[in-house]
Design a protein around this motif. Sequence first.
Motif, PDB file in Angstrom:
ATOM      1  N   LEU A   1    -118.103  13.847  -8.127  1.00 24.16           N
ATOM      2  CA  LEU A   1    -116.971  13.833  -7.379  1.00 24.16           C
ATOM      3  C   LEU A   1    -117.378  13.184  -5.822  1.00 24.16           C
ATOM      4  CD1 LEU A   1    -114.713  16.711  -8.396  1.00 24.16           C
ATOM      5  CD2 LEU A   1    -114.331  14.294  -8.490  1.00 24.16           C
ATOM      6  N   GLY A   2    -118.422  13.060  -5.731  1.00 20.45           N
ATOM      7  CA  GLY A   2    -118.880  12.496  -4.283  1.00 20.45           C
ATOM      8  C   GLY A   2    -118.619  13.500  -3.116  1.00 20.45           C
ATOM      9  N   TYR A   3    -118.899  14.688  -3.149  1.00 20.87           N
ATOM     10  CA  TYR A   3    -118.780  15.125  -2.026  1.00 20.87           C
ATOM     11  C   TYR A   3    -119.841  15.127  -0.978  1.00 20.87           C
ATOM     12  CZ  TYR A   3    -115.091  18.418  -3.944  1.00 20.87           C
ATOM     13  OH  TYR A   3    -113.838  18.836  -4.171  1.00 20.87           O
ATOM     14  N   ALA A   4    -119.762  15.155   0.312  1.00 23.50           N
ATOM     15  CA  ALA A   4    -120.826  15.187   1.318  1.00 23.50           C
ATOM     16  C   ALA A   4    -121.828  16.226   1.184  1.00 23.50           C
ATOM     17  CB  ALA A   4    -120.151  14.918   2.727  1.00 23.50           C
ATOM     18  N   PRO A   5    -122.849  15.839   1.465  1.00 24.41           N
ATOM     19  CA  PRO A   5    -123.831  17.174   1.617  1.00 24.41           C
ATOM     20  C   PRO A   5    -123.380  17.982   2.555  1.00 24.41           C
ATOM     21  CG  PRO A   5    -125.150  15.005   1.881  1.00 24.41           C
ATOM     22  CD  PRO A   5    -123.593  14.686   1.942  1.00 24.41           C
ATOM     23  N   GLY A   6    -123.538  19.551   2.107  1.00 19.91           N
ATOM     24  CA  GLY A   6    -123.021  20.639   3.084  1.00 19.91           C
ATOM     25  C   GLY A   6    -121.540  20.855   2.783  1.00 19.91           C
ATOM     26  N   ASP A   7    -120.943  19.975   2.055  1.00 18.72           N
ATOM     27  CA  ASP A   7    -119.405  20.480   1.622  1.00 18.72           C
ATOM     28  C   ASP A   7    -119.614  21.837   0.640  1.00 18.72           C
ATOM     29  OD1 ASP A   7    -118.336  18.390   3.059  1.00 18.72           O
ATOM     30  OD2 ASP A   7    -117.695  17.330   1.571  1.00 18.72           O
ATOM     31  N   VAL A   8    -118.604  22.600   0.773  1.00 21.01           N
ATOM     32  CA  VAL A   8    -118.690  23.504   0.022  1.00 21.01           C
ATOM     33  C   VAL A   8    -117.293  23.468  -0.992  1.00 21.01           C
ATOM     34  CG1 VAL A   8    -118.106  26.096  -0.205  1.00 21.01           C
ATOM     35  CG2 VAL A   8    -119.790  25.222   1.647  1.00 21.01           C
ATOM     36  N   VAL A   9    -117.508  23.250  -2.128  1.00 22.64           N
ATOM     37  CA  VAL A   9    -116.553  22.995  -3.101  1.00 22.64           C
ATOM     38  C   VAL A   9    -115.823  24.101  -4.108  1.00 22.64           C
ATOM     39  CG1 VAL A   9    -116.102  21.748  -5.177  1.00 22.64           C
ATOM     40  CG2 VAL A   9    -118.058  20.982  -3.587  1.00 22.64           C
ATOM     41  N   PRO A  10    -114.541  24.131  -3.840  1.00 17.18           N
ATOM     42  CA  PRO A  10    -113.672  25.253  -4.489  1.00 17.18           C
ATOM     43  C   PRO A  10    -113.940  25.152  -6.037  1.00 17.18           C
ATOM     44  CG  PRO A  10    -112.365  24.264  -2.683  1.00 17.18           C
ATOM     45  CD  PRO A  10    -113.411  23.518  -3.063  1.00 17.18           C
ATOM     46  N   VAL A  11    -114.317  26.333  -6.776  1.00 16.09           N
ATOM     47  CA  VAL A  11    -114.327  26.063  -8.116  1.00 16.09           C
ATOM     48  C   VAL A  11    -113.894  27.298  -8.641  1.00 16.09           C
ATOM     49  CG1 VAL A  11    -116.104  26.419  -9.983  1.00 16.09           C
ATOM     50  CG2 VAL A  11    -116.537  25.128  -8.137  1.00 16.09           C
ATOM     51  N   SER A  12    -112.855  27.092  -9.930  1.00 17.90           N
ATOM     52  CA  SER A  12    -112.214  28.177 -10.612  1.00 17.90           C
ATOM     53  C   SER A  12    -112.526  27.962 -12.097  1.00 17.90           C
ATOM     54  CB  SER A  12    -110.820  28.411 -10.045  1.00 17.90           C
ATOM     55  OG  SER A  12    -110.345  29.548 -10.444  1.00 17.90           O
TER      56      SER A  12
END
Length: 328
Positions: A246-257
């Motif tokens: 999905l191309g999140y930047a390094p250090g981004d915290v991704v919500p997951v459910s």
Amino acid sequence: MFLGVDGGGTKTAFALLTGDGRLLATALAPSSYYLGQSIDLVEDVLRSGIGAVCGHADVPPEQISHAFVALPGYGEVSSDVETLDAIPGRVLGHQRYGCDNDMVAAWAGSLGAVDGVNVIAGTGSMTYGEHDGRGLRVGGWGELFDDEGSAYWIAIRGLGAFAKMSDGRLPAGPLRERMATHLQLATDLDLVDVVVNRWRGDRARVAALAHVITAAAADGDDACARILREAGRALADLVTATVARLGYAPGDVVPVSWSGGVFTSEEVRAAFREHLLDTPVDLRDPLLPPVLGAALYAARLAGRPLSPEAVDGLQAYATTVLQGGSHE
């Protein structure tokens, strides 16, 4: 006013929301899973359900600001997409709607329609995530060669463990007695008659046996516990792959459910969480059922997303709203 439609393999749910998060009406209709049947089934189900939910709310379909129709199997036969996309317009009498796979409704419900990833583990398994306007599906290729961590995947491995226990290739554990009792087997080898001859390997009936494996694990069956832990790790791998793509930047915290019956297993949840410890994710309990997620997504498509406060308020309906069935 926003309409959410959550299609399922056993039933289809409908919900009407106001822009401030009030639930006006709900309705249920039969399954909208058309694969293996006529695609005309979808229009029949939508006419029935939309007529019912609009009747309960005493509003005509023309007054719906936007709708989102989540259909099982959508996108899995590319030549059907144009036909499916046109059906809600004939029922609603306008073009203010979107269509997609029912995984989108599950994602929107679990996370409140904010960017992040939802992993679905029911009869089958897959993830759906959104980030910065881009949606992505990972997994869900079917039970013959994928659907790792799903109820079907667990059940097949549990059936294999039962066979090995019967043969003496594995130490006999609680699974052997539980499975024999559940299926009313006169002899262990009658398992072949039940699953292969009578059921003809029916996907849903086989997947339902995952509950037997889960119960045996709770009774202390080591083989079943291992299967459930492997399922949790496989589902975590789906999340990891989705986040990476999905191309999140390094250090981004991704919500997951998550959503789906497999996650009722404590063993699965524990292995899932453990396998994601070194991944930058924020694991969140599911907020809302998919039908309310579909309505939230309708508001998002209209450019009028509900406020966080309105989304929080919808949790009062989370356990009482009518729901579609057999999410994968």
